[in-house]
Design an enzyme around this catalytic site. Structure first.
Site, PDB file in Angstrom:
ATOM      1  N   GLU A 209     -28.966  56.084  68.983  1.00 18.36           N
ATOM      2  CA  GLU A 209     -28.082  56.806  68.313  1.00 18.36           C
ATOM      3  C   GLU A 209     -27.064  57.080  69.256  1.00 18.36           C
ATOM      4  OE1 GLU A 209     -27.546  57.048  65.063  1.00 18.36           O
ATOM      5  OE2 GLU A 209     -29.454  56.443  64.548  1.00 18.36           O
ATOM      6  N   CYS A 243     -20.620  63.727  67.878  1.00 16.63           N
ATOM      7  CA  CYS A 243     -20.563  62.564  67.825  1.00 16.63           C
ATOM      8  C   CYS A 243     -19.929  61.738  67.094  1.00 16.63           C
ATOM      9  CB  CYS A 243     -22.219  61.713  68.109  1.00 16.63           C
ATOM     10  SG  CYS A 243     -22.995  62.087  66.426  1.00 16.63           S
TER      11      CYS A 243
HETATM   12  P1  NAD Z   1     -26.805  62.028  77.444  1.00 17.98           P
HETATM   13  O1  NAD Z   1     -26.892  60.525  77.488  1.00 17.98           O
HETATM   14  O2  NAD Z   1     -26.348  62.575  79.109  1.00 17.98           O
HETATM   15  O3  NAD Z   1     -28.250  62.574  77.457  1.00 17.98           O
HETATM   16  C1  NAD Z   1     -29.117  62.292  76.440  1.00 17.98           C
HETATM   17  C2  NAD Z   1     -30.538  62.363  76.643  1.00 17.98           C
HETATM   18  O4  NAD Z   1     -30.853  61.692  77.918  1.00 17.98           O
HETATM   19  C3  NAD Z   1     -30.903  63.857  77.320  1.00 17.98           C
HETATM   20  O5  NAD Z   1     -32.109  64.374  76.897  1.00 17.98           O
HETATM   21  C4  NAD Z   1     -31.010  63.498  78.809  1.00 17.98           C
HETATM   22  O6  NAD Z   1     -32.104  64.429  79.335  1.00 17.98           O
HETATM   23  C5  NAD Z   1     -31.367  62.417  78.902  1.00 17.98           C
HETATM   24  N1  NAD Z   1     -30.842  61.707  80.198  1.00 17.98           N
HETATM   25  C6  NAD Z   1     -29.603  61.880  81.010  1.00 17.98           C
HETATM   26  N2  NAD Z   1     -29.457  61.024  82.146  1.00 17.98           N
HETATM   27  C7  NAD Z   1     -30.476  60.339  81.986  1.00 17.98           C
HETATM   28  C8  NAD Z   1     -30.982  59.181  82.864  1.00 17.98           C
HETATM   29  N3  NAD Z   1     -30.056  58.917  83.854  1.00 17.98           N
HETATM   30  N4  NAD Z   1     -32.187  58.513  82.548  1.00 17.98           N
HETATM   31  C9  NAD Z   1     -32.965  58.904  81.414  1.00 17.98           C
HETATM   32  N5  NAD Z   1     -32.545  59.878  80.654  1.00 17.98           N
HETATM   33  C10 NAD Z   1     -31.412  60.573  80.945  1.00 17.98           C
HETATM   34  O7  NAD Z   1     -25.827  62.599  76.212  1.00 17.98           O
HETATM   35  P2  NAD Z   1     -25.436  63.940  75.812  1.00 17.98           P
HETATM   36  O8  NAD Z   1     -24.433  64.290  76.774  1.00 17.98           O
HETATM   37  O9  NAD Z   1     -26.517  64.723  75.568  1.00 17.98           O
HETATM   38  O10 NAD Z   1     -24.938  63.599  74.634  1.00 17.98           O
HETATM   39  C11 NAD Z   1     -23.590  63.218  74.600  1.00 17.98           C
HETATM   40  C12 NAD Z   1     -23.312  61.641  73.995  1.00 17.98           C
HETATM   41  O11 NAD Z   1     -24.359  61.647  72.858  1.00 17.98           O
HETATM   42  C13 NAD Z   1     -21.875  61.526  73.350  1.00 17.98           C
HETATM   43  O12 NAD Z   1     -21.753  60.086  73.918  1.00 17.98           O
HETATM   44  C14 NAD Z   1     -22.415  61.426  71.619  1.00 17.98           C
HETATM   45  O13 NAD Z   1     -21.280  60.546  71.008  1.00 17.98           O
HETATM   46  C15 NAD Z   1     -23.672  60.969  71.966  1.00 17.98           C
HETATM   47  N6  NAD Z   1     -24.414  61.386  70.589  1.00 17.98           N
HETATM   48  C16 NAD Z   1     -24.641  60.592  69.610  1.00 17.98           C
HETATM   49  C17 NAD Z   1     -25.153  60.981  68.455  1.00 17.98           C
HETATM   50  C18 NAD Z   1     -25.558  59.844  67.433  1.00 17.98           C
HETATM   51  O14 NAD Z   1     -26.210  60.504  66.400  1.00 17.98           O
HETATM   52  N7  NAD Z   1     -25.373  58.565  67.483  1.00 17.98           N
HETATM   53  C19 NAD Z   1     -25.436  62.400  68.105  1.00 17.98           C
HETATM   54  C20 NAD Z   1     -25.159  63.287  69.521  1.00 17.98           C
HETATM   55  C21 NAD Z   1     -24.460  62.841  70.493  1.00 17.98           C
END
Ligand code: NAD
Length: 455
Positions: A209, A243
Site C-alpha cells: 500500500e 496517502c
Molecule cells: P516509510 O516508507 O518511510 O515507512 C513505512 C514503514 O517502513 C515504517 O514502519 C518504517 O519503519 C519502515 N521503513 C522505513 N525505511 C525502511 C527501510 N529502509 N527498510 C525497511 N523498512 C523501512 O513511509 P512513511 O513515511 O511511514 O509513510 C508515508 C508514505 O506512505 C507516503 O508515501 C504515503 O503515501 C504512504 N502511505 C500509503 C498508504 C496507503 O494505504 N496506500 C497509507 C499511508 C501512507
C-alpha cells in the site's frame, strides 16, 4: 526479544491448525475490539502527544475504520471462509470442483505513521479474520502510538498469534531477512521496493500500500461550492499527511480564478488550528524542512507561513504551478496544495497518463461524458467522483494502488482475500474412467479430445 523465535513459535502454532477454526478467529477479533475500547483513551492521548491529533479526528479516521472492519469481518467471516462450489468442465465429467480459502500462515504487517492505528491494525484485523498469525511492526516515528499499541497487544495477546515488534529500519531489515508467508506493507514507494525485493528472496506474496501524487481534476461545469468544501476538507485533514489526500488540483482554466477565490474562502471558514481540533502538527522536523523546500514563495496564493518550533505549516495554496515546479517532483504529504490549470481535458489526461499511476484520483464534474472518459482512460488505484478520500470508508470497495502506487488491496472482503490463498480442488468419483487420455493413442481419441476441450 529474539525475532527468529517469535516467528518460529508463530509457525509452530499455525501448524496446529487452531487458527483455521472460525470460532478461534472470531474470538481474536472480539478480543481486539474489546482492547480497543479499553485502551481508547490512552491511544487518543498518545497520538495527541505525537502530533496533536484531536479525539474527533482520531475517532473519524482511525477508530471508526477499525471498529467497522472488525464488525464487517465478524458478520461475514463464516461466509467468506466457505468452500465455494464452481462448475466442472466437460473434460473432467463427472466431478465436483470447489475453491477453498486458506490462510497463508505467518504474516508480517509493516505500518506507516500518518494514521498509525488504522494503518497498523486494519491489516492485522484482515490477517486474523483470514486465520493467519501476525507480527506487527508499527512505524517508529510516532513513538507514543507505537508504544501504546505494543502494550495493548503484547500484554494481552498470545505472542504465537499476534505480536508487536517495535523498531525502525534496523528491526524492519532484520524482520525482512526471515521467511514469512505473507507481507503487508504500508509506506513510501522507495521502501516498498526494498520490501518487495526482500519478499522475493522467499517467494513471499506481498500487498504493498504505497503512495504517489493523487490528482483532483476540477471541470468547468462542477458545482463549485460543494467541490471546494470537499476538497479543502480532504486536503487539510491530518495537515495533508494522508496517502489519498488530493496531492494537487488540475482545474479547467476557465474557472481557475473563481475556484481559487472560493478555495481561499473555504480555508478561512474552516479556521484550521490545533485548538479547533481540525489540524495537526507535521510529524517531525525532517518533514517540516522537506515541505518548506516545496513552497516556492513566488507562487504562494494563500498561506505559506511555517512555525518550525511547533512543526505547523499553514494551509498553503500555490498557483500557476506546472509539472516542473519543486512541489510537483515528489508526493507532497503535507498541507501544500498546488493548483495547475488545463485548457482541454485531453491535455490533463495526457499529462496524468505520463506520470506514475496514482493511488487515488478525484474528479469534480456533473457531465456524464467527462466521468466516463476519465474513468475509462486513466489508471489509478481508486477514487471518487465529486468527492475525495471518502471511498476508503466504503468497505465494499477494495482499497489499494496500481503500478507504483501499490499492489493488492484490502478492507472488507478484499482484506480477507488479501490474506488468503484460494486453493482449487477437483474431486473425482472412482467409478467411470473414460479411456481417452490413456495409451494407446489414436486418431479418433484425439478427435474427441479436440472436441471436448472446446467445452
Ligand atoms: P516509510 O516508507 O518511510 O515507512 C513505512 C514503514 O517502513 C515504517 O514502519 C518504517 O519503519 C519502515 N521503513 C522505513 N525505511 C525502511 C527501510 N529502509 N527498510 C525497511 N523498512 C523501512 O513511509 P512513511 O513515511 O511511514 O509513510 C508515508 C508514505 O506512505 C507516503 O508515501 C504515503 O503515501 C504512504 N502511505 C500509503 C498508504 C496507503 O494505504 N496506500 C497509507 C499511508 C501512507
Amino acid at each position: 526479544m529474539n525475532i527468529n523465535e517469535v516467528i518460529e513459535n508463530q509457525r509452530l502454532f499455525f501448524n496446529t491448525n487452531q487458527t483455521k477454526e472460525i470460532s478461534f478467529r472470531t474470538e481474536q477479533l472480539k478480543k481486539l475490539n474489546q482492547l480497543l475500547v479499553q485502551y481508547e483513551a490512552e491511544m487518543i492521548n498518545a497520538i495527541h502527544q505525537d502530533f496533536g491529533k484531536s479525539e474527533f479526528d482520531v475517532y473519524t479516521t482511525e477508530f471508526g475504520i477499525l471498529y467497522s472492519d472488525i464488525s464487517v469481518a465478524l458478520k461475514n467471516i463464516k461466509k467468506w471462509s466457505k468452500w465455494k462450489r464452481v462448475r466442472t468442465n466437460m473434460t473432467n465429467f463427472p466431478a465436483k470442483s470447489y475453491i477453498v480459502p486458506e490462510p497463508f500462515g505467518v504474516s508480517l504487517v509493516i505500518g506507516a505513521w500518518n494514521y498509525p492505528y488504522q494503518l497498523s491494525l486494519a491489516p492485522v484485523i484482515a490477517a486474523l479474520a483470514a486465520g493467519n498469525t501476525a507480527i506487527l511492526k508499527p512505524s517508529e516515528l510516532p513513538e507514543n502510538t507505537s508504544k501504546v499499541m505494543a502494550k495493548m497487544i503484547n500484554d494481552n495477546f498470545d505472542p504465537r498469534i499476534l505480536k508487536v515488534v517495535e523498531g525502525g529500519v534496523d528491526i524492519t531489515t532484520e524482520l525482512l531477512n526471515n521467511k514469512f508467508d505473507k507481507i503487508f506493507f504500508t509506506g513510501s514507494v522507495p521502501v516498498g521496493k526494498i520490501v518487495y525485493q526482500a519478499a522475493a528472496k522467499h517467494m513471499t506474496p506481498v500487498t504493498l500500500e504505497l503512495g504517489g501524487k493523487s490528482p483532483a481534476i476540477v471541470a468547468a461545469d462542477c458545482d463549485l461550492d460543494v467541490t471546494v468544501k470537499r476538497l479543502v476538507w480532504a486536503k487539510f485533514l491530518n495537515a495533508g499527511q494522508t496517502c489519498i489526500a488530493p496531492d494537487y488540483i488540475y482545474v479547467d482554466a476557465k474557472i481557475e480564478n473563481i475556484f481559487l477565490a472560493k478555495l481561499e474562502a473555504e480555508i478561512e471558514r474552516s479556521a484550521f488550528s490545533l485548538e479547533n481540533g481540525n489540524y495537526v502538527r507535521i510529524i517531525n522536523d525532517r518533514n517540516v524542512q522537506r515541505l518548506a523546500k516545496l513552497i516556492d514563495p513566488s507562487k504562494i496564493y494563500f498561506g505559506g507561513k511555517i512555525n518550525e518550533k511547533e512543526r505547523i505549516i499553514e494551509p498553503t495554496i500555490l498557483t500557476s504551478c506546472n509539472f516542473e515546479c519543486p512541489c510537483m517532483q515528489e508526493e507532497i504529504f503535507g498541507p501544500i496544495l498546488p493548483v495547475l490549470r488545463y485548457t482541454t481535458l485531453d491535455e490533463a489526461i495526457g499529462m496524468i497518463k505520463s506520470k506514475p499511476k496514482p493511488l487515488a484520483l478525484y474528479l469534480f464534474t456533473n457531465d456524464r461524458s467527462i466521468k466516463t472518459k476519465v474513468t475509462d482512460e486513466l489508471s489509478f488505484g481508486g477514487g471518487a467522483i465529486n468527492d475525495a478520500i471518502m471511498h476508503i470508508t466504503n468497505h465494499h470497495l477494495p482499497f489499494g494502488g496500481v503500478g507504483e502506487s501499490g499492489i493488492g488491496s484490502y478492507h472488507g472482503e478484499a482484506g480477507f482475500q488479501t490474506f488468503s490463498h484460494y486453493k482449487s480442488i477437483l474431486e473425482k468419483p472412482l467409478r467411470f474412467e473414460p479411456n481417452l487420455k490413456y495409451s494407446p493413442h489414436s486418431e479418433s481419441k484425439l478427435k474427441w479430445i479436440k472436441r471436448l476441450l472446446k467445452f
